[in-house]
Design an enzyme around this catalytic site. Structure first.
Site, PDB file in Angstrom:
ATOM      1  N   PRO A 176      -9.383  -3.928   9.798  1.00  0.00           N
ATOM      2  CA  PRO A 176      -9.596  -4.314  11.198  1.00  0.00           C
ATOM      3  C   PRO A 176      -8.878  -5.624  11.558  1.00  0.00           C
ATOM      4  O   PRO A 176      -8.336  -5.753  12.669  1.00  0.00           O
ATOM      5  CB  PRO A 176     -11.121  -4.461  11.297  1.00  0.00           C
ATOM      6  CG  PRO A 176     -11.642  -3.505  10.281  1.00  0.00           C
ATOM      7  CD  PRO A 176     -10.654  -3.598   9.126  1.00  0.00           C
ATOM      8  N   GLU A 192      -6.091  -6.730  10.222  1.00  0.00           N
ATOM      9  CA  GLU A 192      -4.667  -6.401  10.342  1.00  0.00           C
ATOM     10  C   GLU A 192      -4.401  -5.742  11.698  1.00  0.00           C
ATOM     11  O   GLU A 192      -3.424  -6.058  12.385  1.00  0.00           O
ATOM     12  CB  GLU A 192      -4.273  -5.455   9.200  1.00  0.00           C
ATOM     13  CG  GLU A 192      -2.860  -4.912   9.355  1.00  0.00           C
ATOM     14  CD  GLU A 192      -2.334  -4.187   8.116  1.00  0.00           C
ATOM     15  OE1 GLU A 192      -3.079  -4.091   7.123  1.00  0.00           O
ATOM     16  OE2 GLU A 192      -1.182  -3.732   8.147  1.00  0.00           O
ATOM     17  N   PHE A 208       8.580   0.455   2.323  1.00  0.00           N
ATOM     18  CA  PHE A 208       8.314  -0.142   3.649  1.00  0.00           C
ATOM     19  C   PHE A 208       7.532  -1.450   3.535  1.00  0.00           C
ATOM     20  O   PHE A 208       6.697  -1.751   4.403  1.00  0.00           O
ATOM     21  CB  PHE A 208       7.485   0.804   4.539  1.00  0.00           C
ATOM     22  CG  PHE A 208       8.066   2.163   4.791  1.00  0.00           C
ATOM     23  CD1 PHE A 208       9.424   2.331   4.994  1.00  0.00           C
ATOM     24  CD2 PHE A 208       7.245   3.288   4.877  1.00  0.00           C
ATOM     25  CE1 PHE A 208       9.954   3.599   5.253  1.00  0.00           C
ATOM     26  CE2 PHE A 208       7.755   4.542   5.147  1.00  0.00           C
ATOM     27  CZ  PHE A 208       9.106   4.702   5.332  1.00  0.00           C
ATOM     28  N   ILE A 209       7.749  -2.243   2.491  1.00  0.00           N
ATOM     29  CA  ILE A 209       6.897  -3.418   2.299  1.00  0.00           C
ATOM     30  C   ILE A 209       7.453  -4.642   3.031  1.00  0.00           C
ATOM     31  O   ILE A 209       8.523  -5.162   2.686  1.00  0.00           O
ATOM     32  CB  ILE A 209       6.684  -3.693   0.791  1.00  0.00           C
ATOM     33  CG1 ILE A 209       6.142  -2.435   0.098  1.00  0.00           C
ATOM     34  CG2 ILE A 209       5.745  -4.886   0.592  1.00  0.00           C
ATOM     35  CD1 ILE A 209       4.921  -1.790   0.770  1.00  0.00           C
ATOM     36  N   THR A 210       6.697  -5.080   4.029  1.00  0.00           N
ATOM     37  CA  THR A 210       7.061  -6.269   4.810  1.00  0.00           C
ATOM     38  C   THR A 210       7.050  -7.502   3.901  1.00  0.00           C
ATOM     39  O   THR A 210       6.114  -7.662   3.112  1.00  0.00           O
ATOM     40  CB  THR A 210       6.050  -6.462   5.963  1.00  0.00           C
ATOM     41  OG1 THR A 210       6.038  -5.268   6.743  1.00  0.00           O
ATOM     42  CG2 THR A 210       6.407  -7.645   6.838  1.00  0.00           C
ATOM     43  N   MET A 233       0.840  -1.189   0.000  1.00  0.00           N
ATOM     44  CA  MET A 233       0.000   0.000   0.000  1.00  0.00           C
ATOM     45  C   MET A 233       0.881   1.246   0.000  1.00  0.00           C
ATOM     46  O   MET A 233       0.734   2.124  -0.839  1.00  0.00           O
ATOM     47  CB  MET A 233      -0.884   0.013   1.268  1.00  0.00           C
ATOM     48  CG  MET A 233      -1.789  -1.179   1.414  1.00  0.00           C
ATOM     49  SD  MET A 233      -2.704  -1.148   2.982  1.00  0.00           S
ATOM     50  CE  MET A 233      -1.930  -2.466   3.857  1.00  0.00           C
ATOM     51  N   HIS A 254     -12.073   6.231  -5.051  1.00  0.00           N
ATOM     52  CA  HIS A 254     -12.972   5.406  -5.886  1.00  0.00           C
ATOM     53  C   HIS A 254     -12.270   4.861  -7.130  1.00  0.00           C
ATOM     54  O   HIS A 254     -12.908   4.211  -7.947  1.00  0.00           O
ATOM     55  CB  HIS A 254     -14.200   6.218  -6.304  1.00  0.00           C
ATOM     56  CG  HIS A 254     -14.921   6.806  -5.140  1.00  0.00           C
ATOM     57  ND1 HIS A 254     -15.676   6.042  -4.284  1.00  0.00           N
ATOM     58  CD2 HIS A 254     -14.965   8.071  -4.659  1.00  0.00           C
ATOM     59  CE1 HIS A 254     -16.159   6.815  -3.325  1.00  0.00           C
ATOM     60  NE2 HIS A 254     -15.743   8.042  -3.531  1.00  0.00           N
ATOM     61  N   GLU A 258      -2.270   8.076  15.611  1.00  0.00           N
ATOM     62  CA  GLU A 258      -3.052   9.288  15.304  1.00  0.00           C
ATOM     63  C   GLU A 258      -4.207   8.946  14.357  1.00  0.00           C
ATOM     64  O   GLU A 258      -5.331   9.439  14.527  1.00  0.00           O
ATOM     65  CB  GLU A 258      -2.146  10.364  14.686  1.00  0.00           C
ATOM     66  CG  GLU A 258      -1.080  10.903  15.637  1.00  0.00           C
ATOM     67  CD  GLU A 258       0.055   9.919  15.912  1.00  0.00           C
ATOM     68  OE1 GLU A 258       0.356   9.085  15.026  1.00  0.00           O
ATOM     69  OE2 GLU A 258       0.632   9.952  17.022  1.00  0.00           O
TER      70      GLU A 258
HETATM   71  C1  FAD Z   1       8.652  -1.852   9.524  1.00  0.00           C
HETATM   72  C2  FAD Z   1       7.521  -1.359   8.696  1.00  0.00           C
HETATM   73  C3  FAD Z   1       6.763  -2.272   7.967  1.00  0.00           C
HETATM   74  C4  FAD Z   1       5.732  -1.827   7.153  1.00  0.00           C
HETATM   75  N1  FAD Z   1       5.049  -2.736   6.386  1.00  0.00           N
HETATM   76  C5  FAD Z   1       4.176  -2.273   5.446  1.00  0.00           C
HETATM   77  C6  FAD Z   1       3.593  -3.171   4.517  1.00  0.00           C
HETATM   78  O1  FAD Z   1       3.810  -4.393   4.545  1.00  0.00           O
HETATM   79  N2  FAD Z   1       2.782  -2.667   3.559  1.00  0.00           N
HETATM   80  C7  FAD Z   1       2.513  -1.344   3.490  1.00  0.00           C
HETATM   81  O2  FAD Z   1       1.773  -0.949   2.594  1.00  0.00           O
HETATM   82  N3  FAD Z   1       3.038  -0.469   4.361  1.00  0.00           N
HETATM   83  C8  FAD Z   1       3.877  -0.901   5.333  1.00  0.00           C
HETATM   84  N4  FAD Z   1       4.445  -0.023   6.219  1.00  0.00           N
HETATM   85  C9  FAD Z   1       4.120   1.397   6.100  1.00  0.00           C
HETATM   86  C10 FAD Z   1       3.276   1.946   7.234  1.00  0.00           C
HETATM   87  O3  FAD Z   1       1.973   1.422   7.149  1.00  0.00           O
HETATM   88  C11 FAD Z   1       3.317   3.482   7.147  1.00  0.00           C
HETATM   89  O4  FAD Z   1       4.632   3.884   7.493  1.00  0.00           O
HETATM   90  C12 FAD Z   1       2.298   4.138   8.050  1.00  0.00           C
HETATM   91  O5  FAD Z   1       0.978   3.893   7.611  1.00  0.00           O
HETATM   92  C13 FAD Z   1       2.503   5.655   8.154  1.00  0.00           C
HETATM   93  O6  FAD Z   1       2.644   6.229   6.883  1.00  0.00           O
HETATM   94  P1  FAD Z   1       3.878   7.205   6.584  1.00  0.00           P
HETATM   95  O7  FAD Z   1       5.127   6.523   7.003  1.00  0.00           O
HETATM   96  O8  FAD Z   1       3.782   7.678   5.184  1.00  0.00           O
HETATM   97  O9  FAD Z   1       3.665   8.434   7.557  1.00  0.00           O
HETATM   98  P2  FAD Z   1       2.762   9.725   7.276  1.00  0.00           P
HETATM   99  O10 FAD Z   1       1.450   9.338   6.764  1.00  0.00           O
HETATM  100  O11 FAD Z   1       3.578  10.680   6.484  1.00  0.00           O
HETATM  101  O12 FAD Z   1       2.601  10.298   8.755  1.00  0.00           O
HETATM  102  C14 FAD Z   1       3.632  11.026   9.427  1.00  0.00           C
HETATM  103  C15 FAD Z   1       3.090  11.455  10.796  1.00  0.00           C
HETATM  104  O13 FAD Z   1       1.941  12.294  10.603  1.00  0.00           O
HETATM  105  C16 FAD Z   1       0.837  11.762  11.301  1.00  0.00           C
HETATM  106  N5  FAD Z   1      -0.396  11.998  10.551  1.00  0.00           N
HETATM  107  C17 FAD Z   1      -0.681  11.709   9.256  1.00  0.00           C
HETATM  108  N6  FAD Z   1      -1.937  12.035   8.959  1.00  0.00           N
HETATM  109  C18 FAD Z   1      -2.488  12.530  10.111  1.00  0.00           C
HETATM  110  C19 FAD Z   1      -3.766  13.049  10.475  1.00  0.00           C
HETATM  111  N7  FAD Z   1      -4.774  13.061   9.614  1.00  0.00           N
HETATM  112  N8  FAD Z   1      -3.947  13.465  11.753  1.00  0.00           N
HETATM  113  C20 FAD Z   1      -2.942  13.419  12.652  1.00  0.00           C
HETATM  114  N9  FAD Z   1      -1.710  12.960  12.379  1.00  0.00           N
HETATM  115  C21 FAD Z   1      -1.488  12.504  11.129  1.00  0.00           C
HETATM  116  C22 FAD Z   1       1.104  10.257  11.411  1.00  0.00           C
HETATM  117  O14 FAD Z   1       0.379   9.696  12.480  1.00  0.00           O
HETATM  118  C23 FAD Z   1       2.614  10.247  11.639  1.00  0.00           C
HETATM  119  O15 FAD Z   1       2.870  10.501  12.984  1.00  0.00           O
HETATM  120  C24 FAD Z   1       5.437  -0.443   7.083  1.00  0.00           C
HETATM  121  C25 FAD Z   1       6.178   0.464   7.846  1.00  0.00           C
HETATM  122  C26 FAD Z   1       7.214   0.029   8.626  1.00  0.00           C
HETATM  123  C27 FAD Z   1       8.020   1.042   9.410  1.00  0.00           C
END
Ligand code: FAD
Length: 380
Positions: free
Chosen positions: A241, A243, A157-159, A126, A180, A368
């Site tokens: 949910p 996950e 960041f893909i596991t 994702m 959509h 958050e």
């Molecule tokens: C070890 C690891 C494994 C992962 N595995 C996968 C995987 O298998 N597949 C996959 O698709 N992704 C994976 N991820 C990605 C992970 O799901 C994302 O890092 C996570 O959803 C946050 O997205 P971002 O890093 O872009 O942070 P951002 O979305 O840029 O957020 C940065 C900060 O802003 C805050 N923020 C963002 N929007 C809001 C809001 N509306 N209100 C308040 N605060 C907000 C966030 O909470 C965070 O603190 C993995 C990440 C890691 C570190």
């Protein structure tokens, strides 16, 4: 705390998982952490032992048990053994429902036997460099061209990203339609135009590979569409949910393990002529952690039961995810403190557990974002 969630059949499965972890994971785990990825063989061994696809139908080689308690037991045992970063949870808990519930009979025949045997390791992609929390903002595109989709874009960041033989990719099939216009498309190892980038170096969870993926005019058959075109966002919302529940299971198991390790330490480590656990401050701290973990376990067990009954709401899953993972981090932090200098040494399990805990409040939806979901449900 006494568990009311599990029945004898789950405890039998637990014994199998525990024996598997002791035999096939614990002896190799340090070398997997060093290389940043587990050996492929452990996936096949897990498949042969019945630890992959517990809820996949038996006709495809799965366990045929639509009961999330089996998933929870396996996850608890990976955590308790100190080998939490194998990637099985991502495969069994996160990817499985996309393949069991959204696929055609042909797709099930194609992917599920390998899914269960460990020959097809899976991932779900994702997140992108520019879109994590805001999934509607993904930019990877999948443009229909005859009987193919042509994918272009990048994921990060893909596991299991490096190990995966099949990746469920979240891509835009209708560029101008936001949420959509998102679809789920399976991309298989060896497809021209699909490459992997760096294996990312993480703070913790080091045995589990986390990778960047690239799609450069990557052509896949239309038959690789999972679910309905342009309904990908709804498919994701339906499965998130589960996950989040899985992450909460890992969080509570990790907190319980940390407390058990630290209680042992607090009973045996002496300062000023007595065990450190006998100082009132420490005794009260441990009493508080024990209380909070009991509350977490109680709510988690309720959520697992609700999930099995088909009733776990998006909001309750969000509550379980943020609260248990924040608690895990608090417990890890306090337990490191109670170990003094030894808590900062990687040879002590508590130090590694602290490093492994940090990501739990980030992936699967940040704390958050979980509070956003709950806040919206309050009409705010
Ligand atoms: C070890 C690891 C494994 C992962 N595995 C996968 C995987 O298998 N597949 C996959 O698709 N992704 C994976 N991820 C990605 C992970 O799901 C994302 O890092 C996570 O959803 C946050 O997205 P971002 O890093 O872009 O942070 P951002 O979305 O840029 O957020 C940065 C900060 O802003 C805050 N923020 C963002 N929007 C809001 C809001 N509306 N209100 C308040 N605060 C907000 C966030 O909470 C965070 O603190 C993995 C990440 C890691 C570190």
């Amino acid at each position: 705390m006494e568990q009311h969630l599990y029945e004898p059949i789950h405890e039998e499965f637990r014994a199998l998982c525990r024996e598997f972890m002791a035999r096939e994971a614990v002896p190799h785990y340090a070398s997997w952490e060093e290389q940043g990825i587990v050996d492929r063989e452990v996936w096949r061994k897990a498949g042969a032992a019945g630890l992959l696809g517990m809820d996949v139908d038996e006709e495809y080689g799965g366990g045929g048990q639509r009961d999330f308690r089996f998933n929870a037991v396996l996850l608890e045992e990976t955590v308790t053994s100190g080998c939490s970063g194998l990637g099985f949870g991502l495969h069994n808990d996160v990817v499985a429902p996309y393949l069991t519930d959204l696929t055609t009979p042909d797709q099930r025949k194609r992917w599920l036997p390998g899914f269960c045997s460990g020959d097809i390791v899976t991932a779900i992609a994702m997140s992108e460099p520019g879109a994590g929390s805001d999934l509607a903002g993904v930019r990877t595109s999948a443009v229909r061209d005859g009987s193919s989709y042509v994918l272009n874009g990048q994921k990060t960041f893909i596991t299991n990203g490096d190990m995966a033989d099949m990746v469920v990719v979240v891509a835009k099939t209708a560029a101008d339609q936001g949420a959509h216009g998102v679809s789920l498309i399976a991309v298989e190892r060896g497809t021209p135009g699909f490459t992997r980038g760096r294996r990312l170096e993480k703070v913790g969870q080091k045995a589990n590979d986390t990778a960047e993926l690239f799609f450069d005019d990557c052509r896949v058959p239309v038959d690789n569409l999972i679910g309905t075109e342009n309904h990908g966002f709804y498919h994701l919302m339906g499965n998130l949910p589960r996950e989040r529940l899985s992450i909460a299971v890992g969080a509570v198991a990790a907190a319980e393990r940390l407390l058990a390790i630290t209680l042992d330490y607090a009973r045996s480590r002496e300062a000023f002529g007595r065990p450190i656990g006998k100082f009132q401050h420490n005794r009260f701290l441990l009493a508080e952690l024990d209380t909070e973990i009991t509350i977490a376990r109680t709510f988690l067990n309720h959520c697992v039961s609700e999930f099995n009954a088909g009733r776990l709401s998006v909001v309750d899953a969000a509550k379980a995810k943020w609260w248990t993972t924040e608690l895990q981090n608090k417990v890890a932090d306090r337990c490191v403190q109670l170990h003094g200098g030894y808590g900062y040494m990687l040879e002590y399990p508590v130090a590694k557990a602290w490093l492994n805990s940090r990501v739990q409040t980030i992936y699967g939806g940040t704390t958050e974002i979980m509070k956003e979901i709950i806040g919206r449900s309050l009409g705010l």
